[in-house]
Design a protein around this motif. Sequence first.
Motif, PDB file in Angstrom:
ATOM      1  N   ALA A 297      -7.721  12.012 -14.974  1.00 35.80           N
ATOM      2  CA  ALA A 297      -8.643  10.789 -14.834  1.00 35.80           C
ATOM      3  C   ALA A 297      -9.197  10.179 -16.223  1.00 35.80           C
ATOM      4  O   ALA A 297      -9.691   9.148 -15.993  1.00 35.80           O
ATOM      5  N   THR A 298      -9.580  10.962 -17.170  1.00 37.50           N
ATOM      6  CA  THR A 298     -10.153  10.677 -18.415  1.00 37.50           C
ATOM      7  C   THR A 298      -8.979   9.789 -19.203  1.00 37.50           C
ATOM      8  O   THR A 298      -9.456   8.733 -19.752  1.00 37.50           O
ATOM      9  N   ARG A 299      -7.688   9.829 -19.132  1.00 33.53           N
ATOM     10  CA  ARG A 299      -6.772   9.179 -19.597  1.00 33.53           C
ATOM     11  C   ARG A 299      -6.789   7.716 -18.955  1.00 33.53           C
ATOM     12  O   ARG A 299      -6.122   6.748 -19.660  1.00 33.53           O
ATOM     13  N   TRP A 300      -7.098   7.432 -17.839  1.00 30.71           N
ATOM     14  CA  TRP A 300      -7.316   6.069 -17.207  1.00 30.71           C
ATOM     15  C   TRP A 300      -8.099   5.247 -18.223  1.00 30.71           C
ATOM     16  O   TRP A 300      -7.905   3.892 -18.197  1.00 30.71           O
ATOM     17  N   ALA A 301      -9.164   5.755 -18.939  1.00 37.25           N
ATOM     18  CA  ALA A 301      -9.733   4.926 -19.857  1.00 37.25           C
ATOM     19  C   ALA A 301      -9.117   4.687 -21.066  1.00 37.25           C
ATOM     20  O   ALA A 301      -9.373   3.684 -21.912  1.00 37.25           O
ATOM     21  N   ASP A 302      -7.788   5.115 -21.336  1.00 37.98           N
ATOM     22  CA  ASP A 302      -6.864   4.813 -22.359  1.00 37.98           C
ATOM     23  C   ASP A 302      -6.642   3.236 -22.599  1.00 37.98           C
ATOM     24  O   ASP A 302      -6.673   2.920 -23.609  1.00 37.98           O
ATOM     25  N   SER A 303      -6.230   2.986 -21.430  1.00 34.29           N
ATOM     26  CA  SER A 303      -5.740   1.469 -21.426  1.00 34.29           C
ATOM     27  C   SER A 303      -5.750   1.111 -19.752  1.00 34.29           C
ATOM     28  O   SER A 303      -5.557   1.839 -18.955  1.00 34.29           O
TER      29      SER A 303
ATOM     30  N   THR B 270       0.806  -1.076  -0.119  1.00 34.50           N
ATOM     31  CA  THR B 270      -0.114   0.027   0.201  1.00 34.50           C
ATOM     32  C   THR B 270       0.731   1.208   0.097  1.00 34.50           C
ATOM     33  O   THR B 270       0.141   2.535  -0.041  1.00 34.50           O
ATOM     34  N   ALA B 271       2.230   1.121  -0.056  1.00 34.51           N
ATOM     35  CA  ALA B 271       3.048   2.264   0.112  1.00 34.51           C
ATOM     36  C   ALA B 271       2.888   3.074  -1.337  1.00 34.51           C
ATOM     37  O   ALA B 271       3.535   4.118  -1.052  1.00 34.51           O
ATOM     38  N   ILE B 272       2.331   2.465  -2.267  1.00 31.88           N
ATOM     39  CA  ILE B 272       2.264   3.431  -3.509  1.00 31.88           C
ATOM     40  C   ILE B 272       1.295   4.643  -3.469  1.00 31.88           C
ATOM     41  O   ILE B 272       1.220   5.505  -4.128  1.00 31.88           O
ATOM     42  N   LEU B 273       0.384   4.505  -2.156  1.00 33.03           N
ATOM     43  CA  LEU B 273      -0.371   5.520  -2.004  1.00 33.03           C
ATOM     44  C   LEU B 273       0.219   6.544  -1.618  1.00 33.03           C
ATOM     45  O   LEU B 273       1.174   6.483  -0.452  1.00 33.03           O
TER      46      LEU B 273
ATOM     47  N   ALA C 160       1.808  -7.231  -5.336  1.00 27.72           N
ATOM     48  CA  ALA C 160       2.742  -7.919  -4.823  1.00 27.72           C
ATOM     49  C   ALA C 160       3.741  -8.576  -5.698  1.00 27.72           C
ATOM     50  O   ALA C 160       4.864  -8.738  -5.379  1.00 27.72           O
ATOM     51  N   CYS C 161       3.040  -9.148  -6.751  1.00 25.22           N
ATOM     52  CA  CYS C 161       4.053  -9.447  -7.792  1.00 25.22           C
ATOM     53  C   CYS C 161       5.117  -8.442  -8.375  1.00 25.22           C
ATOM     54  O   CYS C 161       6.253  -8.710  -8.770  1.00 25.22           O
ATOM     55  N   GLU C 162       4.553  -7.232  -8.674  1.00 28.35           N
ATOM     56  CA  GLU C 162       5.388  -6.200  -9.004  1.00 28.35           C
ATOM     57  C   GLU C 162       6.354  -5.931  -8.252  1.00 28.35           C
ATOM     58  O   GLU C 162       7.735  -5.768  -8.270  1.00 28.35           O
ATOM     59  N   ASP C 163       5.926  -5.920  -6.517  1.00 29.06           N
ATOM     60  CA  ASP C 163       7.173  -5.616  -5.784  1.00 29.06           C
ATOM     61  C   ASP C 163       8.017  -6.943  -5.760  1.00 29.06           C
ATOM     62  O   ASP C 163       9.264  -6.693  -5.560  1.00 29.06           O
TER      63      ASP C 163
ATOM     64  N   LEU D 223      -4.087   3.146 -16.367  1.00 27.83           N
ATOM     65  CA  LEU D 223      -4.784   3.180 -14.970  1.00 27.83           C
ATOM     66  C   LEU D 223      -3.960   2.730 -13.774  1.00 27.83           C
ATOM     67  O   LEU D 223      -3.666   3.156 -12.873  1.00 27.83           O
ATOM     68  N   LEU D 224      -3.269   1.529 -14.190  1.00 23.12           N
ATOM     69  CA  LEU D 224      -2.353   1.011 -13.094  1.00 23.12           C
ATOM     70  C   LEU D 224      -1.122   1.616 -12.934  1.00 23.12           C
ATOM     71  O   LEU D 224      -0.570   1.588 -11.712  1.00 23.12           O
ATOM     72  N   SER D 225      -0.778   2.472 -13.738  1.00 23.49           N
ATOM     73  CA  SER D 225       0.404   3.523 -13.509  1.00 23.49           C
ATOM     74  C   SER D 225       0.191   4.503 -12.937  1.00 23.49           C
ATOM     75  O   SER D 225       1.205   5.054 -12.510  1.00 23.49           O
ATOM     76  N   HIS D 226      -1.068   4.949 -12.564  1.00 29.55           N
ATOM     77  CA  HIS D 226      -1.274   6.122 -11.933  1.00 29.55           C
ATOM     78  C   HIS D 226      -1.679   5.795 -10.557  1.00 29.55           C
ATOM     79  O   HIS D 226      -2.487   5.259 -10.321  1.00 29.55           O
ATOM     80  N   LYS D 227      -1.037   6.876  -9.562  1.00 32.04           N
ATOM     81  CA  LYS D 227      -1.298   6.021  -8.196  1.00 32.04           C
ATOM     82  C   LYS D 227      -2.879   6.615  -7.764  1.00 32.04           C
ATOM     83  O   LYS D 227      -3.277   5.568  -7.046  1.00 32.04           O
TER      84      LYS D 227
END
Length: 170
Positions: A48-54, A29-32, A86-89, A58-62
């Motif tokens: 926020a609109t860009r989160w709909a791009d892919s 949760t440290a990413i927040l 968890a896998c990314e970490d 979305l996952l790359s924006h905190k």
Amino acid sequence: LPHLDHRNRGMRTRLGCLSHKSDSYNDFTAILPDKPNRALKGLSTEEATRWADSFDVLLSHKYGLAAFRAFLKTEFSEENLEFWLACEDFKKTRSAAKLASKAQRIFEEFIDVQAPREVNIDFQTRELTRRNVQEPSLSCFDQAQGKVHSLMEKDSYPRFLRSKIYTDLL
């Protein structure tokens, strides 16, 4: 332009609520941000609109991640995102001594049958991951993580984009 300032304050309030730390798998949760209001001052509706791009945008924006996590909680499926994080970490682990214990902890929490936060993966992937964890490497969860990513992208992500949590940010 006072109406835009009011709208931004509303967005900061809504996203601030979403960014509180999750009570699950606390290591990830440290990413927040610690100070959401300060960080949110720069968040725009366009972001926020860009989160709909892919899904990966979305996952790359905190805050995209925080909003998606909040949505998954409403669907009782946040374990998928928590496993992916968890896998990314795990892939960033540089200590061979920590690799085995981290791999075992992730396996026991998310992969093992009847795990407390068991993710929905097929038997073959579960067994391959079980074997991989016996001799852990940075890629031992890759197949399981890929399956969970694909599931979230094809299933949860489109529902998130239609959800009130997301549409209220626009």
